[in-house]
Design a protein around this motif. Structure first.
Motif, short mmCIF file in Angstrom:
data_model
loop_
_atom_site.label_atom_id
_atom_site.label_comp_id
_atom_site.label_asym_id
_atom_site.label_seq_id
_atom_site.Cartn_x
_atom_site.Cartn_y
_atom_site.Cartn_z
N ASP A 1 -1.06 1.02 -1.47
CA ASP A 1 -1.55 2.41 -1.44
C ASP A 1 -0.39 3.43 -1.22
OD1 ASP A 1 -4.53 1.76 -1.33
OD2 ASP A 1 -3.81 0.61 0.26
N ALA B 1 0.75 6.12 -3.70
CA ALA B 1 1.25 7.28 -3.18
C ALA B 1 2.74 6.81 -2.77
CB ALA B 1 0.65 7.83 -1.84
N LEU C 1 1.77 11.94 -5.26
CA LEU C 1 0.75 11.02 -5.80
C LEU C 1 0.71 11.17 -7.13
CD1 LEU C 1 -2.16 12.62 -3.42
CD2 LEU C 1 -1.59 10.35 -3.71
N GLY D 1 -6.46 8.05 5.61
CA GLY D 1 -6.72 8.02 4.29
C GLY D 1 -5.74 8.47 3.13
N THR D 2 -5.80 8.25 1.76
CA THR D 2 -4.72 8.37 0.99
C THR D 2 -4.90 9.47 0.05
OG1 THR D 2 -5.88 6.63 -0.40
CG2 THR D 2 -4.29 5.86 1.26
N ASP D 3 -5.87 10.55 0.40
CA ASP D 3 -5.73 11.70 -0.47
C ASP D 3 -4.39 12.39 0.19
OD1 ASP D 3 -6.82 14.08 1.88
OD2 ASP D 3 -7.68 11.94 2.09
N LEU D 4 -4.15 13.67 -0.58
CA LEU D 4 -2.96 14.47 -0.26
C LEU D 4 -3.05 15.19 1.11
CD1 LEU D 4 -0.32 15.48 -1.15
CD2 LEU D 4 -1.37 17.38 -2.49
N GLU D 5 -4.10 15.48 1.41
CA GLU D 5 -4.01 15.98 2.80
C GLU D 5 -4.12 15.19 3.93
OE1 GLU D 5 -7.37 18.79 5.82
OE2 GLU D 5 -7.95 17.93 3.75
#
Length: 298
Positions: A175, A204, A218, A253-257
């Motif tokens: 991830d 990422a 990302l 989490g693995t979102d940008l934020e």
């Protein structure tokens, strides 16, 4: 946060010197101390002190160094899944100069014996929120752990250090990849833009930049800079491990934020760590990181 670290543990002999010796040169040290270290051990302690529930899969020798490392890891609140093997516990010789720069030689010892994961080790990986890996243990074992985590839905953070080849199928199954500038360039090969090349594997990517902070990337998106903090460094040994362990503990989490938030927390942990001697002893607590960030108005 439930974090499993699979990795190395070493007993570090740290010599303070005016300058790192050149080939063929002898220099006199102005001190020598022994500290627990090893990238896996450092990162496990960093994650535990950052508030995570940590289990550490590690191979140790049947020797005094192994006893010391096991006792100190448990003292840090880590649950050990430790194998005792017929090889000396891993060790490292570290030279730290007046500018806080270092040069390190590692003898893998027992770390090289961490192969063919057991049922209890695989179960621990499957039950974790985050699996943290490095490259001071055999790459086939790293690949096996990644496959188990992928099948179980456990997030995987790979710190591709020290520099070395990483199979493409491993990169495509993780991830988050954490590397410094040199490691990023080596993994990306001849690519002009290492970040784009590495995010092209589908993960990422965090590229750490020392005192300059880090870049978060990302797939399909440009890098986002995350600044560090201006501090007076005493010893940079273990700073990258402080970053990785704190990052894993903060990863929501693995979102940008979420990645940027965890990276900001991790850069603070690393900034605190470089102001202290040794690897494991330098890892800050969650309270210390929060106080530092509050004082910075973050």
């Amino acid at each position: 946060m439930r974090v499993v670290v699979l990795g190395s543990a070493n007993l570090d002999l740290v010599y303070g010197v005016d300058r790192i010796p050149a080939p063929g040169e002898t220099v006199l040290a102005h001190g020598c101390e022994a500290f627990p270290g090893g990238k896996g051990n450092n990162q496990a302690v960093a994650a535990a002190r950052s508030g995570a529930e940590v289990r550490f899969i590690v191979a140790l020798g049947r020797d005094a160094a192994g006893d010391r490392l096991a006792a100190e890891a448990r003292g840090a609140g880590i649950e050990l899944l430790d194998r005792r093997v017929d090889a000396p516990t891993g060790s490292a010789v570290i030279y730290v100069d007046r500018r806080a720069e270092n040069s390190i030689v590692v003898n893998s010892g027992a770390n090289a014996e961490l192969a063919s994961l057991t049922g209890s080790e695989l179960d621990a990986i499957a039950a974790a929120d985050v699996l943290v890996l490095q490259l001071e243990t055999p790459v086939p074992t790293v690949a096996e752990a990644v496959r188990e985590a992928k099948a179980a839905g456990t997030r995987v953070v790979l710190n591709a250090a020290p520099s070395g080849a990483v199979p493409v199928d491993v990169l495509s199954d993780i991830d988050v990849l954490v590397v410094n500038e040199h490691e990023a360039a080596e993994l990306a090969g001849a690519a002009a833009d290492p970040m784009t090349a590495l995010t092209g594997h589908g993960c990422a990517v965090i590229i750490t930049l020392g005192a300059e902070g880090a870049l978060v990337g990302l797939p399909g998106a440009g890098p986002v800079p995350v600044p560090s903090h201006k501090v007076n460094a005493v010893d940079t040994t273990g700073a990258g491990d402080a970053f990785v362990g704190a990052f894993a503990a903060a990863l929501d989490g693995t979102d940008l934020e979420a990645l940027v938030a965890a990276t900001g927390f991790a850069t603070t942990a690393a900034a605190i760590a470089v102001q202290r001697k040794g690897a494991v002893p330098s890892m800050p607590t969650l309270e210390e990181v929060r106080k530092f960030r509050a004082a910075q108005g973050i």
